[in-house]
Design a protein around this motif. Structure first.
Motif, PDB file in Angstrom:
ATOM      1  N   ILE A 166       0.997  -1.078  -0.006  1.00 32.01           N
ATOM      2  CA  ILE A 166      -0.367   0.051  -0.202  1.00 32.01           C
ATOM      3  C   ILE A 166       0.710   0.968   0.079  1.00 32.01           C
ATOM      4  CG2 ILE A 166      -1.677   1.378   0.940  1.00 32.01           C
ATOM      5  CD1 ILE A 166      -2.757  -1.146   1.772  1.00 32.01           C
ATOM      6  N   ALA A 170       0.867   2.521  -3.128  1.00 27.90           N
ATOM      7  CA  ALA A 170      -0.671   3.151  -3.549  1.00 27.90           C
ATOM      8  C   ALA A 170      -0.006   4.511  -3.937  1.00 27.90           C
ATOM      9  CB  ALA A 170      -1.644   2.785  -3.069  1.00 27.90           C
ATOM     10  N   LEU A 171       0.733   4.762  -2.519  1.00 32.05           N
ATOM     11  CA  LEU A 171       1.111   6.568  -1.539  1.00 32.05           C
ATOM     12  C   LEU A 171       2.123   6.387  -2.717  1.00 32.05           C
ATOM     13  CD1 LEU A 171      -0.017   5.560   1.527  1.00 32.05           C
ATOM     14  CD2 LEU A 171      -1.143   6.845   0.199  1.00 32.05           C
ATOM     15  N   SER A 266      -4.411   6.064  -5.714  1.00 32.29           N
ATOM     16  CA  SER A 266      -4.085   6.223  -4.725  1.00 32.29           C
ATOM     17  C   SER A 266      -5.164   5.148  -4.278  1.00 32.29           C
ATOM     18  CB  SER A 266      -3.697   7.358  -3.426  1.00 32.29           C
ATOM     19  OG  SER A 266      -2.605   7.965  -3.299  1.00 32.29           O
ATOM     20  N   GLY A 270      -4.677   1.560  -3.369  1.00 29.88           N
ATOM     21  CA  GLY A 270      -4.322   1.538  -2.269  1.00 29.88           C
ATOM     22  C   GLY A 270      -5.700  -0.321  -2.152  1.00 29.88           C
TER      23      GLY A 270
END
Length: 455
Positions: A166, A170-171, A266, A270
């Motif tokens: 994540i 995603a970040l 994200s 995520g």
């Protein structure tokens, strides 16, 4: 960290299981952040040639593929008072984190200088990653040899791995664009450093693992005589090719195909891993109940149907929903491939009388790296023929459809082949099980190892 005389996995305290599993947080966070944004950062921010960097990544992948085999072989042949694996983790953890930071803190040089800097730091980063990840992973089949505890700890590892995913997938892009690439790299490197060295608290190597190791040629030959490994590693190669291609293309997909803000991007990536966290223990239970190969087969089917949606998604909300749905099979891959490889290593130990986790993880890493080279070869061809132009904010229709097929079409073909390979693996598993059952009914005149060697 010292050698232990434990004979049963259930004697390992939960706290040590959690500590050992935590290395997955740092390893996965840095590796997937690198896979997701390194090329994107150098191409779109620093304006390094996309074609040149893609071709260079092919060569880099091949070189590091061989490093995986050598690293695994060195690990199997190492004997120190701290064990075979732990010294390598101690030595490589810090430089692994530092090289990641410097990758995103480049000097002010020309484009050619940046290209050279990128490949030098990438090689060092991946070399340290190989030593840390391979040796930490090699501890798992040795430490946890009972089926239920192995499945539980595999799921526990993947909880940490998914948190790392994540952060890394995603970040990393949104944080890099908002806070600054160098600051985020320093933050990620610090978190990874803590997780890798905390994991050593829960790590040990069983005493008595002093059997003589194969020489390199013999070790490689013996590995490829294990038909279970050949079926497993081929399926794993295609599965990981599909998932890493998805993460690598996702930054371009959410910029040019379905335009998304940093927050929306994200949520898409995520969402995959938010869904995956609670499902890790469900996949672990399925592996025990229906065999690991059958559970992996189911995960492939689910991924095929969800990834196809990315070919046709046009709205932000539908892309985000697809990401949440992809979390179901991705969770399965993360848990099940780990267990399958441990099964292969156990089978090899029966045949050879040696535990060779290092060689098997190294050979698996070798083929995964070739998959990385294949991924970048596909991307290099795409950048060459699709008309992609990093200086354009809106790409051509041909380029957009190319991104769609890369992220949602090509993985379908790869996973269809992996289904056939998993069926072949399951067939060998069934035959070996029947042989074991028949052996228990006989008076001992037959040699079960001869039959197993045929598998």
């Amino acid at each position: 960290m010292a050698n232990a005389n434990l004979t049963h996995s259930h004697q390992i305290p939960l706290g040590k299981q959690v500590a050992y599993s935590s290395y997955q947080l740092g390893i996965n966070m840095l590796w997937y952040a690198f896979s997701t944004i390194a090329v994107f950062f150098y191409v779109t921010v620093l304006k390094v040639s996309a074609t040149e960097i893609s071709y260079g990544m092919i060569v880099y992948g091949i070189l590091n593929a061989f490093m995986n085999v050598l690293a695994g072989h060195w690990s199997d042949r190492t004997h120190t008072r701290l064990g075979r694996r732990i010294p390598y983790i101690l030595a490589s953890g810090l430089p692994f984190c530092l090289t990641f930071y410097f990758l995103f803190s480049p000097p002010a040089v020309s484009n050619d200088g940046l290209l050279l800097y990128f490949f030098l730091l990438t090689f060092l980063f991946d070399f340290c990653f190989t030593l840390a990840a391979l040796n930490a992973g090699s501890l798992f089949p040795e430490m946890y040899q009972e089926e239920k505890s192995r499945a539980f700890v595999s799921a526990l590892q993947q909880v940490f791995a998914i948190v790392g995913l994540i952060l890394g997938v995603a970040l990393s892009k949104s944080l890099g664009e908002s806070l600054g690439w160098s600051k985020v790299a320093a933050l990620f490197a610090g978190i990874a450093f803590v997780s890798i060295y905390v994991s050593l608290y829960g790590s040990f190597e069983r005493s008595g693992q002093t059997e003589s190791a194969f020489h390199l040629k013999e070790a490689v030959a013996s590995t490829f005589r294990n038909r279970r490994f050949l079926f497993f590693v081929s399926a794993s190669f295609l599965i990981q090719f599909s998932t890493t291609l998805c993460t690598s293309v996702s930054s371009f997909y959410t910029k040019y195909v379905v335009s998304m803000t940093g927050l929306q991007s994200s949520l898409f990536l995520g969402g995959i891993f938010i869904v995956a966290i609670p499902l890790s223990f469900l996949w672990a239970r399925l592996a025990v109940k229906m065999t690991t190969a059958k559970a992996a087969f189911l995960a492939c089917i689910l991924y095929i149907f969800t990834s196809m949606a990315l070919v046709f998604d046009h709205a932000v909300w539908s892309v985000i929903l697809t990401g949440f749905m992809m979390g179901i099979p991705v969770s399965g891959f993360l848990v099940l491939l780990n267990i399958l490889l441990a099964e292969v290593i156990d089978h090899d130990a029966k045949l050879t009388g040696r535990r060779r986790e290092g060689m098997y993880l190294g050979m698996n890493g070798f083929l995964v790296r070739l998959g990385l080279s294949l991924q970048y070869a596909v991307m290099a061809i795409f950048f060459s023929i699709s008309g992609y132009n990093a200086h354009l904010s809106v790409q051509s229709v041909r380029t957009i459809w190319g991104f769609r097929l890369l992220i949602g079409g090509l993985p379908v073909v790869a996973l269809l082949v992996s289904l056939i390979l998993l069926l072949a693996y399951q067939r060998l598993h069934n035959l070996a099980k029947l042989s074991d059952e028949a052996t228990t009914l006989q008076s001992g005149h037959s040699n079960p190892l001869f039959y197993l060697h045929k598998q």
